[in-house]
Design an enzyme around this catalytic site. Structure first.
Site, short mmCIF file in Angstrom:
data_model
loop_
_atom_site.label_atom_id
_atom_site.label_comp_id
_atom_site.label_asym_id
_atom_site.label_seq_id
_atom_site.Cartn_x
_atom_site.Cartn_y
_atom_site.Cartn_z
N HIS A 126 -88.04 76.56 -60.82
CA HIS A 126 -87.49 75.67 -59.80
C HIS A 126 -86.57 74.66 -60.47
CE1 HIS A 126 -87.94 71.49 -58.16
NE2 HIS A 126 -87.44 72.08 -57.10
N ASN A 128 -83.73 71.35 -59.16
CA ASN A 128 -82.85 70.70 -58.19
C ASN A 128 -82.29 69.43 -58.81
OD1 ASN A 128 -84.06 68.06 -56.80
ND2 ASN A 128 -85.78 69.46 -57.18
N ARG A 130 -79.70 66.02 -57.41
CA ARG A 130 -79.13 65.47 -56.18
C ARG A 130 -78.65 64.04 -56.40
NH1 ARG A 130 -84.47 65.73 -56.39
NH2 ARG A 130 -85.66 63.78 -56.20
N ASN A 279 -81.31 72.57 -42.95
CA ASN A 279 -81.36 73.98 -42.57
C ASN A 279 -82.76 74.51 -42.88
OD1 ASN A 279 -81.18 76.92 -43.04
ND2 ASN A 279 -79.04 76.62 -42.51
#
Length: 294
Positions: A126, A128, A130, A279
């Site tokens: 994983h 991410n 941001r 989403n």
């Protein structure tokens, strides 16, 4: 900082996240091309990239580009870019720094990735990164490795050692990024309290990262992405041609359940996406394609 300066920073950050998505997708597709008989059959996987918009279309609330692939090496992998903005709900705004001074208004952009390889010897992973803006702005993210077989879940195993070295290299390049602190934060965050066990073998995790030097913080966040894009495909390539047994496949599917439990019960990114009208398909694409709870 002027409004123009802030808008420039937003453009630079979102442009980087979108470019990183393209880079990682290309690296993963190259692994698909390299896989073949006797372990793998069928065509090499390719990402399906889908643009999406947030809201009902009556106003511009941003959106993103969802990247999903089901292939030979990757049973399911999502690499998603997002750029969203709008207003937090009153209850959620109370949890976000600076939202009280921005009347709940926010802007956020980032990349989110979860890889579920077919071969049980290949760890899931994983990552991410941001940037989030309210009346203040900061970066967050990190990467962690999730080995699925017991013999690999020792932190001293080669894959985890190499993954941690890559994350440490990202931190060591920037004075404000403390690897030990971020590693410990990762271990604390990615923990299943109801089972009293870690989700994987860790990596780094940082949240609300703002040293006061935006350029340095942005450069660090970029380096986290680069290090992941280099280290994880190397681990996949190292393991993907190891044959596996039915017992190992069974162990893989059971261990995947730990990932599901964490994401649905504790993951703040999942909560943020769902509570800001993200989403749903993209957010829940982190779920493994096949999993077992015996």
């Amino acid at each position: 900082m002027t409004k123009t300066d802030l808008e420039t920073r937003k453009i630079r950050a979102s442009t980087w996240f979108r470019a990183l998505q393209e880079d990682i997708c290309a690296r993963f597709e190259a692994l698909e091309d390299a896989a073949g008989p006797p372990l793998y059959s069928g065509p090499a996987g390719r990402f399906e990239l889908t643009e999406w918009t947030r809201g009902d279309g009556t106003e511009d609330l941003g959106g993103g580009r969802m990247g999903l692939m089901r292939g030979r090496v990757f049973e399911k992998v999502g690499v998603h870019f997002s750029l969203v903005h709008g207003t937090f709900s009153e209850a959620f705004a109370a949890q976000i720094p600076g939202a009280d001074k921005s009347d709940g208004r926010f802007w956020a952009s980032g990349i989110s990735l979860i890889a579920h390889p077919r071969n049980p010897h290949v760890p899931s992973a994983h990552m991410n990164t941001r940037m989030l803006v309210t009346s203040d702005s900061w970066f967050g993210g990190g990467g962690d490795l999730n080995p699925l077989l017991a013999y690999q879940r020792d932190p001293a195993f080669e894959d985890s050692v190499d993954f941690h070295a890559a994350m440490k290299a990202a931190c060591d390049s920037y004075a404000g990024a403390d690897f030990t602190e971020m590693r410990d934060h990762c271990d604390t965050y990615f923990h299943l309290p109801h089972r009293n066990e870690p989700r994987g073998t860790g990596g780094i995790f940082y949240d609300r990262f703002n040293t006061g030097d935006w350029e340095d913080d942005f450069a660090f966040t970029q380096e986290v992405g680069r290090q992941f894009a280099g280290a994880y495909p190397e681990i996949v390539a190292r393991r993907m041609n190891q044959a596996w047994s039915e017992a190992e496949r069974e162990e893989q599917l059971i261990q995947r359940g730990r990932y599901v439990e964490f994401n649905l019960l504790y993951d703040r990114g999942t909560t943020f996406g769902l509570k800001t009208g993200g989403n749903v398909t993209s957010i829940l694409s982190s779920m493994p394609p096949v999993v077992k709870w015996p």
